[in-house]
Enzyme design. Structure first.
Site, PDB file in Angstrom:
ATOM      1  CB  THR A   1      -0.970  -0.009   1.194  1.00 64.08           C
ATOM      2  OG1 THR A   1      -1.716  -1.225   1.156  1.00 64.08           O
ATOM      3  CG2 THR A   1      -1.933   1.151   1.148  1.00 64.08           C
TER       4      THR A   1
ATOM      5  CE  LYS B   1      13.124  11.526  19.477  1.00 62.19           C
ATOM      6  NZ  LYS B   1      13.654  12.677  18.742  1.00 62.19           N
TER       7      LYS B   1
ATOM      8  CG  HIS C   1      -7.511  -0.840   3.134  1.00 62.49           C
ATOM      9  ND1 HIS C   1      -6.952   0.215   2.421  1.00 62.49           N
ATOM     10  CD2 HIS C   1      -6.583  -1.832   3.109  1.00 62.49           C
ATOM     11  CE1 HIS C   1      -5.745  -0.152   2.007  1.00 62.49           C
ATOM     12  NE2 HIS C   1      -5.494  -1.380   2.411  1.00 62.49           N
TER      13      HIS C   1
END
Ligand code: NCD
Length: 314
Positions: free
Chosen positions: A59, A86, A136
């Site tokens: 994809t 982070k 999708h």
């Protein structure tokens, strides 16, 4: 025909005309993609950022190639190594990228709804490249293009979607798209892999491959999504293959000219056997080829003149 959408978040928001418009333009990009010189300038001068928070091979590559063939500047963010690690939130990452003024964000995320949320925060077009178990849409559109090119139409076909439906955003988007185009949809899966709210979908449900595949035009296999399971969904892989793995014997129940599809990546020997996956009725590689044409079409339509100055709507 116009295409009045700012984002592509799901098949849910598309009309029958929208789908036909996208597939018609995709057909012309499929022709372009067979030429030695594959470039158009539909996205020339525009910036496309691919943000994939889940692993992806085909994809992401497909979106990258599609953007490049349309002349966009394409950037792939390595989200695995990004600031999210982070402690930055999805929205902060998105706002930071938004401040760089991209024109298109292509987003894949493991959580259902994350892409919609992001689309509300940024002021560029957002394309859903898969969100959790939700949607999708580009996969369903490339599947539709593949069916339409093989069968010459995308309505009144009998289509079986088989396997791990419960965990599959591909199944959800396909059920919506193929339903909107007025096809007969059969879902074939063990009861443990059939979504609970299945009654709402307007489909026929089977737990037996031979009965479910009888006389269908299209057999769409799904990957067993082991990464989304926490155990107990299938008795054993051997048993699953025996009952639900597509082999020549089970395929013989479909129409003699039935086509076989799979979104990839495949678990060979689990949901499908190699002789069928690589056989003459398989359109698994044409699906990949058509994926580029469909993504070019969607991006060109979202960036087209008629989609400018739209209110913020999906
Ligand atoms: C699908 C996905 O990621 O949802 N794959 C793909 O986009 N080619 C299906 C899957 O992972 O099984």
């Amino acid at each position: 025909m116009s295409f009045a959408h700012r984002h592509l978040l799901g098949i849910e928001h598309l009309s029958q005309d929208d789908i036909t418009t996208l597939l018609d333009l995709a057909d012309s990009y499929a022709d372009l993609n067979r030429q030695p010189h594959k470039h158009s300038d539909a996205l020339s001068g525009l910036t496309q950022i691919n943000m994939f928070f889940e692993n992806s091979t085909r994809t992401q590559a497909s979106f990258e190639i599609a953007g490049k063939r349309l002349g966009a500047d394409v950037m792939n963010m390595a989200m695995q190594a990004s600031s999210i690690k982070k402690g930055e939130t999805l929205i902060d990452t998105a706002m930071t990228l938004n401040a760089m003024h991209p024109d298109l964000l292509v987003v894949r995320h493991p959580q259902s709804g994350a892409v919609d949320l992001l689309a509300q925060k940024v002021n560029c077009a957002v394309l859903n490249a898969g969100d959790g178990r939700h949607e999708h849409p580009t996969q369903a559109l490339l599947d539709a293009l593949t069916i339409r090119r093989a069968k010459g139409r995308l309505h009144r076909l009998s289509i079986a979607i088989c396997g791990d439906i419960a965990h599959s955003r591909v199944a959800r988007s396909n059920i919506m798209l193929l339903g909107k185009m007025e096809n007969r949809i059969r879902l074939i899966a063990p009861p443990t892999l059939m979504p609970a709210q299945i009654g709402e979908f307007g489909v026929e449900v089977f737990d037996d491959m031979e009965k479910g595949l009888k006389d269908v035009d299209v057999v769409m296999m799904l990957r067993l999504q082991k990464e989304r399971m926490d155990g107990g969904f299938i008795p054993s892989e051997r048993e699953y293959y025996h009952r639900y793995g597509l082999d020549a014997e089970k395929l013989a129940h479909a129409k003699p000219d039935a086509i076989v599809m799979h979104p990839g990546p495949m678990n060979r020997g689990l949901e499908i056997t190699s002789s069928v996956a690589d056989g003459e009725r398989s359109l698994i590689l044409p699906q990949v080829t058509n994926g580029i044409a469909v993504r070019m079409s969607i991006m060109a339509k979202l960036m087209g003149p008629q989609s400018q100055n739209l209110e913020s709507e999906p």
